[in-house]
Design a protein around this motif. Structure first.
Motif, PDB file in Angstrom:
ATOM      1  N   GLY A   1     -18.437  10.504  33.869  1.00  0.00           N
ATOM      2  CA  GLY A   1     -17.655  11.696  34.181  1.00  0.00           C
ATOM      3  C   GLY A   1     -16.712  11.467  35.346  1.00  0.00           C
ATOM      4  O   GLY A   1     -15.703  12.155  35.483  1.00  0.00           O
ATOM      5  N   ASN A   2     -17.006  10.502  36.196  1.00  0.00           N
ATOM      6  CA  ASN A   2     -16.145  10.178  37.332  1.00  0.00           C
ATOM      7  C   ASN A   2     -15.054   9.178  36.971  1.00  0.00           C
ATOM      8  O   ASN A   2     -14.159   8.929  37.771  1.00  0.00           O
ATOM      9  CB  ASN A   2     -16.985   9.596  38.479  1.00  0.00           C
ATOM     10  N   ALA A   3     -15.139   8.559  35.810  1.00  0.00           N
ATOM     11  CA  ALA A   3     -14.187   7.526  35.423  1.00  0.00           C
ATOM     12  C   ALA A   3     -12.894   8.147  34.900  1.00  0.00           C
ATOM     13  O   ALA A   3     -12.927   9.168  34.207  1.00  0.00           O
ATOM     14  CB  ALA A   3     -14.795   6.636  34.341  1.00  0.00           C
ATOM     15  N   PRO A   4     -11.744   7.525  35.204  1.00  0.00           N
ATOM     16  CA  PRO A   4     -10.497   8.037  34.655  1.00  0.00           C
ATOM     17  C   PRO A   4     -10.448   7.918  33.130  1.00  0.00           C
ATOM     18  O   PRO A   4      -9.937   8.805  32.453  1.00  0.00           O
ATOM     19  CB  PRO A   4      -9.417   7.165  35.283  1.00  0.00           C
ATOM     20  N   ARG A   5     -11.023   6.823  32.590  1.00  0.00           N
ATOM     21  CA  ARG A   5     -11.062   6.630  31.139  1.00  0.00           C
ATOM     22  C   ARG A   5     -12.386   5.969  30.763  1.00  0.00           C
ATOM     23  O   ARG A   5     -12.874   5.083  31.466  1.00  0.00           O
ATOM     24  CB  ARG A   5      -9.916   5.724  30.686  1.00  0.00           C
ATOM     25  N   ALA A   6     -12.954   6.385  29.644  1.00  0.00           N
ATOM     26  CA  ALA A   6     -14.198   5.800  29.143  1.00  0.00           C
ATOM     27  C   ALA A   6     -14.169   5.816  27.625  1.00  0.00           C
ATOM     28  O   ALA A   6     -13.589   6.722  27.012  1.00  0.00           O
ATOM     29  CB  ALA A   6     -15.393   6.586  29.654  1.00  0.00           C
ATOM     30  N   THR A   7     -14.787   4.795  27.018  1.00  0.00           N
ATOM     31  CA  THR A   7     -14.875   4.707  25.569  1.00  0.00           C
ATOM     32  C   THR A   7     -16.234   4.134  25.198  1.00  0.00           C
ATOM     33  O   THR A   7     -16.657   3.118  25.755  1.00  0.00           O
ATOM     34  CB  THR A   7     -13.769   3.780  25.003  1.00  0.00           C
ATOM     35  N   ASP A   8     -16.925   4.776  24.273  1.00  0.00           N
ATOM     36  CA  ASP A   8     -18.218   4.318  23.762  1.00  0.00           C
ATOM     37  C   ASP A   8     -19.230   4.043  24.871  1.00  0.00           C
ATOM     38  O   ASP A   8     -19.996   3.082  24.818  1.00  0.00           O
ATOM     39  CB  ASP A   8     -18.037   3.052  22.913  1.00  0.00           C
ATOM     40  N   GLY A   9     -19.226   4.852  25.913  1.00  0.00           N
ATOM     41  CA  GLY A   9     -20.202   4.700  26.982  1.00  0.00           C
ATOM     42  C   GLY A   9     -19.862   3.620  27.990  1.00  0.00           C
ATOM     43  O   GLY A   9     -20.726   3.209  28.771  1.00  0.00           O
TER      44      GLY A   9
ATOM     45  N   PHE B   1     -16.725   1.993  30.878  1.00  0.00           N
ATOM     46  CA  PHE B   1     -15.500   2.222  31.613  1.00  0.00           C
ATOM     47  C   PHE B   1     -14.364   1.489  30.919  1.00  0.00           C
ATOM     48  O   PHE B   1     -14.531   0.371  30.442  1.00  0.00           O
ATOM     49  CB  PHE B   1     -15.596   1.682  33.056  1.00  0.00           C
ATOM     50  N   VAL B   2     -13.186   2.090  30.906  1.00  0.00           N
ATOM     51  CA  VAL B   2     -11.977   1.442  30.394  1.00  0.00           C
ATOM     52  C   VAL B   2     -11.091   1.148  31.591  1.00  0.00           C
ATOM     53  O   VAL B   2     -10.740   2.054  32.350  1.00  0.00           O
ATOM     54  CB  VAL B   2     -11.238   2.342  29.375  1.00  0.00           C
ATOM     55  N   VAL B   3     -10.778  -0.143  31.765  1.00  0.00           N
ATOM     56  CA  VAL B   3      -9.942  -0.563  32.891  1.00  0.00           C
ATOM     57  C   VAL B   3      -8.687  -1.239  32.372  1.00  0.00           C
ATOM     58  O   VAL B   3      -8.683  -1.799  31.268  1.00  0.00           O
ATOM     59  CB  VAL B   3     -10.716  -1.509  33.845  1.00  0.00           C
ATOM     60  N   PRO B   4      -7.615  -1.228  33.151  1.00  0.00           N
ATOM     61  CA  PRO B   4      -6.396  -1.888  32.700  1.00  0.00           C
ATOM     62  C   PRO B   4      -6.572  -3.407  32.639  1.00  0.00           C
ATOM     63  O   PRO B   4      -7.328  -3.988  33.415  1.00  0.00           O
ATOM     64  CB  PRO B   4      -5.343  -1.502  33.740  1.00  0.00           C
ATOM     65  N   LYS B   5      -5.861  -4.016  31.733  1.00  0.00           N
ATOM     66  CA  LYS B   5      -5.911  -5.464  31.576  1.00  0.00           C
ATOM     67  C   LYS B   5      -5.224  -6.110  32.781  1.00  0.00           C
ATOM     68  O   LYS B   5      -4.139  -5.720  33.185  1.00  0.00           O
ATOM     69  CB  LYS B   5      -5.178  -5.860  30.298  1.00  0.00           C
ATOM     70  N   VAL B   6      -5.890  -7.096  33.393  1.00  0.00           N
ATOM     71  CA  VAL B   6      -5.333  -7.743  34.581  1.00  0.00           C
ATOM     72  C   VAL B   6      -5.029  -9.216  34.340  1.00  0.00           C
ATOM     73  O   VAL B   6      -4.419  -9.874  35.164  1.00  0.00           O
ATOM     74  CB  VAL B   6      -6.277  -7.607  35.804  1.00  0.00           C
ATOM     75  N   VAL B   7      -5.472  -9.770  33.202  1.00  0.00           N
ATOM     76  CA  VAL B   7      -5.235 -11.171  32.892  1.00  0.00           C
ATOM     77  C   VAL B   7      -4.457 -11.224  31.578  1.00  0.00           C
ATOM     78  O   VAL B   7      -4.788 -10.549  30.616  1.00  0.00           O
ATOM     79  CB  VAL B   7      -6.571 -11.940  32.733  1.00  0.00           C
ATOM     80  N   GLU B   8      -3.434 -12.055  31.558  1.00  0.00           N
ATOM     81  CA  GLU B   8      -2.650 -12.182  30.327  1.00  0.00           C
ATOM     82  C   GLU B   8      -3.043 -13.402  29.556  1.00  0.00           C
ATOM     83  O   GLU B   8      -3.532 -14.346  29.992  1.00  0.00           O
ATOM     84  CB  GLU B   8      -1.163 -12.229  30.659  1.00  0.00           C
TER      85      GLU B   8
END
Length: 95
Positions: A78-86, A88-95
């Motif tokens: 509930g505190n996470a900006p984005r979550a999917t399937d239980g 945390f969803v974080v932005p990709k940092v490695v290409e």
């Protein structure tokens, strides 16, 4: 134990504290007073005195030693900006 200005200068240098020359003598006097107070504390008879962590005796409250998942997934996510399937969803940092 008396502390002189040279000792204060050395300690200030080791601690990387810039101390003006006119403050060395007053600091030496203050530190000598602190050490005299500590020596006075060392004279107190503490034989038979039990160490204490509080001025009120309280027994420790223990919980059962059981492994659980906490059942708090919804609260945590509930505190996470984005979550999917239980998760945390974080932005990709490695290409």
């Amino acid at each position: 134990m008396a502390i002189d200005a040279a000792t204060v200068r050395k300690v200030a240098h080791l601690a990387r504290i810039k101390t003006p020359e006119d403050r060395l003598e007053p600091l030496a006097g203050e530190l000598t007073g602190i050490l005299a107070w500590i020596e006075q504390l060392n004279e107190v008879d503490v034989d038979g005195v039990e160490p204490m962590t509080s001025n009120v005796a309280q027994p420790l409250r223990l919980r059962a030693d059981a492994v659980t998942d906490g059942n708090k997934v919804a609260d945590v996510l509930g505190n996470a900006p984005r979550a999917t399937d239980g998760f945390f969803v974080v932005p990709k940092v490695v290409e």
